[in-house]
Design an enzyme around this catalytic site. Sequence first.
Site, mmCIF file in Angstrom:
data_model
loop_
_atom_site.group_PDB
_atom_site.id
_atom_site.type_symbol
_atom_site.label_atom_id
_atom_site.label_comp_id
_atom_site.label_asym_id
_atom_site.label_seq_id
_atom_site.Cartn_x
_atom_site.Cartn_y
_atom_site.Cartn_z
ATOM 1 N N GLY A 233 -54.532 38.105 42.232
ATOM 2 C CA GLY A 233 -53.470 37.712 43.458
ATOM 3 C C GLY A 233 -53.501 36.473 43.998
ATOM 4 O O GLY A 233 -54.084 36.287 45.004
ATOM 5 N N GLY B 261 -55.612 34.292 48.416
ATOM 6 C CA GLY B 261 -56.198 34.053 46.822
ATOM 7 C C GLY B 261 -56.381 32.499 46.656
ATOM 8 O O GLY B 261 -57.182 31.845 46.088
ATOM 9 N N LYS C 163 -59.677 45.302 61.948
ATOM 10 C CA LYS C 163 -58.936 45.005 61.399
ATOM 11 C C LYS C 163 -57.536 45.837 61.196
ATOM 12 O O LYS C 163 -56.316 45.669 61.765
ATOM 13 C CB LYS C 163 -59.157 44.147 60.343
ATOM 14 N N ASN D 288 -53.932 45.816 63.250
ATOM 15 C CA ASN D 288 -53.004 45.831 62.450
ATOM 16 C C ASN D 288 -51.833 47.095 62.824
ATOM 17 O O ASN D 288 -50.802 47.174 62.932
ATOM 18 C CB ASN D 288 -53.087 45.857 60.862
ATOM 19 N N ASN E 233 -45.272 38.125 67.081
ATOM 20 C CA ASN E 233 -46.427 38.898 67.714
ATOM 21 C C ASN E 233 -46.546 38.761 69.103
ATOM 22 O O ASN E 233 -46.683 39.689 69.902
ATOM 23 C CB ASN E 233 -47.792 38.369 67.063
ATOM 24 N N SER F 257 -47.557 40.145 58.809
ATOM 25 C CA SER F 257 -47.360 40.336 57.327
ATOM 26 C C SER F 257 -46.387 41.366 57.250
ATOM 27 O O SER F 257 -45.736 41.296 56.224
ATOM 28 C CB SER F 257 -48.461 40.461 56.732
ATOM 29 N N GLU G 295 -47.300 47.313 53.574
ATOM 30 C CA GLU G 295 -48.608 47.901 53.211
ATOM 31 C C GLU G 295 -48.841 49.171 54.344
ATOM 32 O O GLU G 295 -50.063 49.375 54.429
ATOM 33 C CB GLU G 295 -49.720 46.671 53.717
HETATM 34 O O1 PAF Z 1 -51.082 41.354 59.234
HETATM 35 C C1 PAF Z 1 -51.056 40.475 59.814
HETATM 36 O O2 PAF Z 1 -49.922 39.860 60.231
HETATM 37 C C2 PAF Z 1 -52.376 39.917 60.719
HETATM 38 O O3 PAF Z 1 -53.533 40.919 60.467
HETATM 39 C C3 PAF Z 1 -51.943 40.147 62.387
HETATM 40 C C4 PAF Z 1 -53.662 40.028 62.894
HETATM 41 C C5 PAF Z 1 -51.368 41.372 62.703
HETATM 42 C C6 PAF Z 1 -51.402 38.606 62.650
HETATM 43 O O4 PAF Z 1 -50.248 38.556 62.440
#
Ligand code: PAF
Length: 303
Positions: free
Chosen positions: A12, A17, A186, A190, A204, A257, A269
Site C-alpha cells: 500500500g 505508506g 480514531k 472518523n 472538515n 479521506s 471505508e
Molecule cells: O479520515 C480522515 O480524513 C481523518 O482521519 C480526519 C481526522 C477525519 C481528518 O480529515
Amino acid sequence: MNTGQAHWHILGAGAIGSLFADALSTDGREVSLILRDGVRGETRAQVVERGDLVSEKHFKTTGPRGHTGISHLLVTTKAYDVCAAIDSVIQRLNPDCHVVLLSNGMGFQEQVLASLPSMNIYCGTTTEGAHLLAAGHVRHAGSGETRIGFAARTAGDTRPVWFDQWESAIDNSVWDSDVQPALWTKLAVNCVINPLTALNRCHNGELEARKSLANQVPPLRDEVAAVCRAQGHAEIAEALPRITAAVIQATSGNRSSMLQDMDAGRPTEIDYITGYLLEIADQHSIDIPLNRALFEAIKSRAH
Ligand code: PAF
C-alpha cells in the site's frame, strides 16, 4: 530469527505508506514496495516533500508473488483491501512474520488475526498528515503521532525488538501496550467527521462553521459515545466532545479521506468506520439511528 535489522515490505504505497517507506529507508532500514505490477529487480522512484526538503529515493519493488520471504510487513492499504492484499502475499510470509496494520478503520484486524494465527500481528493508528500528489510523489502535510501495539494482547507480551528501529525512523512513535483506546478514538472521530463531510462535500472546518452542519454534530457524537461507553471506553465517551472539536479545528482546511474517496470514484471505508460502529452497537443492543442513516446514505452513493 527477526532480531536483526528489519527488512520492511510495504503493502500500500499511498501517502502514509510512502512517507513511512522514506523514513525507514532514511534511517538505514531495507525497504521494498510490493506493487500489483511490481517486478523483482526493478526500482521505483519515490519523491517525498517535507517543507522545503525534497528527497528522491529508488525503492526495490516486487510483485505479490515475488520469491523472497517476508519478515516484516507494513500494511497501509485502504481498509477494504487489507485482507485481499495480505492474501496475495501469504505464501511469502515467514512463519514468524511481523505484520503491522496501519490502515484506517476497524474490523479487518480480527480477520487478519484469524487468517494468520501463528504470526505476530500489530495494529496502530497515525495522525501524520501526508498527501499523495501523484503516484510516487508525496507531500508531508503535518507531524503527528503514531501508536502501535499488539492486535490481540496476551499475558507477558513485550515490546518487539523491531520497534527500537521503527522508533528511531518514525518521529513521535509510541509503543502502546493497549492500543485499542487509540483505535477507538480514531474510529469515533472518523464516525463523526467522515460521513458528514463526504455527504455534504465540505471541508472538515464547515462542521463547525456552518450552523446546519454544526447542529448535527452533537447528537451524532452522542450516539458514537454511547457505543464507546458500552464497549468499555468510558474515557473516550467523556472526552469525545473535546476531541472532535479539536480535530475539526486542527483539520479545518482538510477534505476528509471519505470525501476524497467519493470524489475520486473509489470505494469508501464506510464499512470499517460507521459499519463497524453499527456492528458493535448491535452487539450491545444500542440503537444509533443517525449513524445508520449516514451509513445508508453513503452506501447508496458509493461506487
Ligand atoms: O479520515 C480522515 O480524513 C481523518 O482521519 C480526519 C481526522 C477525519 C481528518 O480529515
